[in-house]
Every structure is written in C-alpha cells, then in structure tokens.
Motif scaffolding. Structure first.
Motif, PDB file in Angstrom:
ATOM      1  N   GLU A   1       0.845  -1.200   0.000  1.00 37.84           N
ATOM      2  CA  GLU A   1       0.000   0.000   0.000  1.00 37.84           C
ATOM      3  C   GLU A   1       0.877   1.245   0.000  1.00 37.84           C
ATOM      4  OE1 GLU A   1      -2.668  -0.227   3.294  1.00 37.84           O
ATOM      5  OE2 GLU A   1      -3.889  -1.834   2.409  1.00 37.84           O
ATOM      6  N   ALA A   2       0.419   2.243  -0.748  1.00 37.56           N
ATOM      7  CA  ALA A   2       1.117   3.533  -0.844  1.00 37.56           C
ATOM      8  C   ALA A   2       2.597   3.338  -1.150  1.00 37.56           C
ATOM      9  CB  ALA A   2       0.940   4.329   0.455  1.00 37.56           C
TER      10      ALA A   2
ATOM     11  N   LYS B   1       1.690   3.729  -5.854  1.00 35.53           N
ATOM     12  CA  LYS B   1       0.344   3.215  -6.082  1.00 35.53           C
ATOM     13  C   LYS B   1      -0.411   3.121  -4.753  1.00 35.53           C
ATOM     14  CE  LYS B   1       1.501   2.634 -10.347  1.00 35.53           C
ATOM     15  NZ  LYS B   1       1.827   1.329 -10.906  1.00 35.53           N
ATOM     16  N   ASP B   2      -1.713   3.353  -4.817  1.00 33.29           N
ATOM     17  CA  ASP B   2      -2.522   3.186  -3.610  1.00 33.29           C
ATOM     18  C   ASP B   2      -2.417   1.756  -3.101  1.00 33.29           C
ATOM     19  OD1 ASP B   2      -3.349   5.816  -3.738  1.00 33.29           O
ATOM     20  OD2 ASP B   2      -5.175   5.354  -4.856  1.00 33.29           O
ATOM     21  N   ARG B   3      -2.398   0.814  -4.040  1.00 30.43           N
ATOM     22  CA  ARG B   3      -2.303  -0.604  -3.661  1.00 30.43           C
ATOM     23  C   ARG B   3      -1.726  -1.404  -4.827  1.00 30.43           C
ATOM     24  NH1 ARG B   3      -5.104  -4.052   0.204  1.00 30.43           N
ATOM     25  NH2 ARG B   3      -5.220  -6.191  -0.590  1.00 30.43           N
TER      26      ARG B   3
ATOM     27  N   SER C   1      -5.139   3.568 -13.936  1.00 31.38           N
ATOM     28  CA  SER C   1      -6.042   4.472 -13.213  1.00 31.38           C
ATOM     29  C   SER C   1      -5.615   5.931 -13.266  1.00 31.38           C
ATOM     30  CB  SER C   1      -6.155   4.036 -11.741  1.00 31.38           C
ATOM     31  OG  SER C   1      -4.874   3.950 -11.141  1.00 31.38           O
ATOM     32  N   THR C   2      -4.452   6.204 -13.918  1.00 32.16           N
ATOM     33  CA  THR C   2      -4.009   7.584 -14.090  1.00 32.16           C
ATOM     34  C   THR C   2      -3.542   7.780 -15.525  1.00 32.16           C
ATOM     35  OG1 THR C   2      -1.690   7.178 -13.496  1.00 32.16           O
ATOM     36  CG2 THR C   2      -3.219   7.656 -11.677  1.00 32.16           C
TER      37      THR C   2
END
Length: 371
Positions: free
Chosen positions: A144-145, A172-174, A294-295
């Motif tokens: 995570e992160a 990344k968030d995850r 996602s980006t």
C-alpha cells in the motif's frame, strides 16, 4: 572494441586458449576433483531465469557401481556433490581459469544419465540462476502507498538476491499479487514500467534497457563474426497504441497514447517499423487495448511499453561468433561487413555460451527498432 583489440587484451589471450571453471559448493570440479567435464553451456535471456548445463565423463566406478571422484585420496559421491540446490558457478573465457569472472551463478535442478550397453555413462548436470526461486510456488500479498519498484525489491530480497532496482513512479494506492508466481508478478510490473529484468552476480536488475550504452564488442563478418541472419518484418508493427482505462480519482475514461517516432532507443536518421508500415499500407494501423490503469501517466507509460515491445520485433537477428563472455543480455554489440542496412549497433536480448570439443562459441539474438 574491435576484435583485434580484444585479442591484445590479456583477458582474451589472443583467443588461443579457451578455458572454463565449474565450481560446485566452492570446489573446482576440474582442478580440485579432477573430473573430466566434456562440455559446458550457459543460456541467458531477459525476463527469464538463466540456465546452465555441463557433462561429466569417465566418473562411473565400475567396481563400486557409483559415480565417484577423488578429493585428497577421499572418495566423493557425485550424486551427493551435485545434489539438488547445490550452488554452481560457471566462468568462461581465455587464459588463467583463476582470473575468470562467473558468467552465471545458480543451483542444480536437474540430473540425468544414460546406462546403455557398450558405453560408459556420463552425468549431465543442469540448473538455473538466482531467478529460479521466483518460478516456484505462488504468492498472494499486497503493498500500500508504494511504487512498483518497492514490490520488486521485496521480491528480490525474499529470493535471497541483492536488488538493483530503478525507482518507479508514481506510488500506487495498492499493489496486488494474486496467487501467482513471483516471476509472473515481476514480469507484469516490468511490462507496465517499460522495464527489463534479469539476475547477474546474485543481483536482480530491474529497470530500463541499456540500449544507449557503448557496445561491448565490434565484430565484422569473417573477422570473429561467424554468421548473422537478420530479418526485418512488418508483421507486428503499428502506427499508434492507445490504452484505455478509467481514472481512479474521477471515474472518467482515460486514454494513454504512444505514436510512431517515439520508440525508445531508436536510431536517428532511420525509419522504425511503425513508420515503414504506414508507408507500406498508406494507412495508420492503431492498436487499442484495455488495461487496469487508473491515471493518465500510467496509461501513457503502458502505451509506450507496448509500442516499444512491438518496435523491438521489427529488426531481429541471430548470430554466432568466437566465444566472448562480454556478450550478455542487456548489452550492445556492433556488427560490420553486412552492408548498409544491417551494419550497425544492436541490442542483445539473449546469448548462449558453449565450450566443448569444438572450442568456445557464443550465439546471440539481437533486436533493433529501425533499419
């Protein structure tokens, strides 16, 4: 460096005396155990565990009916010496074997022999380099992160390797590894970060290809370069890649793009496969893909990675030369005497080093984006 210059280098000893060293558990099987090794082969490739093999002859004791060696008058059971998981170092080159650097360090994963009437059985020992643990078993874990490079470094350390990992962005968030081998997981991360990876000297390298590095050797057909078979092929070439995803922040669709002319590491003044396919078809072939991006930055990076992967298949070739341990994946070699189109510097993606009764030879596979 031209072949004539390499000949003058003491490390190559004018290519007169090819030699090798095979160490198992730190012991040189030729010079410490007096074994007759009849052939040695090392296969190296990007994004794949390296492989080695060697054959031991005249080691079967007919009275004891066992494969044996001698160490200071002590009998050594070779099936115990070459036990699965035993550490193997293989060095190839010229001159003094003690001065050679290992081309591969790995572990034994295969043993075979052949008991046939009228012949003495030989032992064949094979194995893989430090990436082998990444191919065994499946894992489920998450980060995570953190950037992808953190996950790769953690995988390397878990496999007992040092990590030479180029930092990736963004965090990344995850990051999820879902019931898959570490090799498949790292390959996925490499694809979305335009990276290559391989193991060398017990270190996992993960990062950009070294396409702009100086050539490790310059070979001319008939002067060290024994053969070369290039092929330029438009089959997988495209004008543009579009990667479609959805923004994690807003939920709106995002499209990453990479176009011909933007291929990484291309030679200026020459045309890429994407440019040539447009001229050949008088059209712009576009490859549309959906991917878990996602980006916008991630979508653009994925599109660029796909464009580069396609572009690298435009000009490929397979060659053979005198044995050169310097030729390794993720290095460059300059080939000459092949005419205007094919005399150039190539990126090496794969090499096989073989030393046997016929001498030391290196075969290699190359890629280029332009011609």
């Amino acid at each position: 460096m031209r072949l004539a210059q390499l000949e003058q280098d003491t490390a190559h000893d004018r290519f007169y005396v090819p030699t090798f060293a095979v160490k198992v558990g730190g012991e040189d099987v030729l010079r410490d155990l007096y074994l007759a090794v009849t052939s040695v082969s090392v296969d190296l490739k990007e994004k794949t565990a390296g492989r080695f093999s060697f054959k031991v002859a005249a080691a079967f004791d007919w009275e004891a009916r066992e494969f044996l060696a001698t160490r200071a008058e002590e009998r050594v059971d070779l099936l115990e010496l070459f036990a699965f998981g035993a550490t193997v170092e293989i060095a190839l080159g010229y001159g003094d074997p003690a001065a050679l650097s290992p081309v591969l360090t790995g572990v034994v994963t295969e043993l075979s022999t052949d008991f046939s009437a009228g012949s003495t059985p030989e032992l064949s020992i094979s194995g893989s380099d430090g990436l082998y643990p990444l191919t065994v078993g499946k894992n489920t874990r998450h980060w995570e992160a953190a950037p992808d490079s953190t996950a790769v470094a953690d995988v390397a350390r878990a496999a007992g390797l040092r990590a030479d990992v180029e930092p990736t962005t963004p965090a990344k968030d995850r990051i999820d590894q879902n019931n898959e081998t570490d090799m498949v997981f790292v390959t996925t991360l490499a694809e979305r970060n335009k990276a290559t990876f391989y193991e060398r000297d017990r270190t996992l390298y993960f990062g950009p290809r070294h396409k702009d590095a100086a050539a490790v050797a310059e070979l001319v057909w008939g002067e060290g370069l024994l053969s070369f078979s290039p092929e330029a092929n438009l089959a997988r070439q495209i004008s543009e890649v579009r990667v479609h995803g959805r923004s994690a922040a807003t939920g709106t669709e995002i499209v990453g793009r990479a176009r011909r002319g933007d291929e990484t590491g291309r030679d200026t003044g020459e045309e890429s496969g994407g440019e040539r396919v447009v001229r050949a078809l008088a059209a712009d072939p576009v490859l549309n893909l959906r991917a878990p991006v996602s980006t916008q930055e991630e979508a653009d990076a994925r599109a660029q990675a796909v464009l580069d992967e396609r572009a690298q298949d435009f000009l490929t070739g397979r060659g053979e030369c005198v044995g050169l341990p310097e030729l390794l994946p993720d290095t460059n070699v300059t080939l000459g005497g092949l005419g205007r189109a094919f005399s150039k510097t190539y990126y090496i993606a794969e090499t096989t080093h073989t030393l046997d009764g016929s001498g030391y030879r290196t075969t290699f596979t190359v890629q280029e984006t332009t011609v």
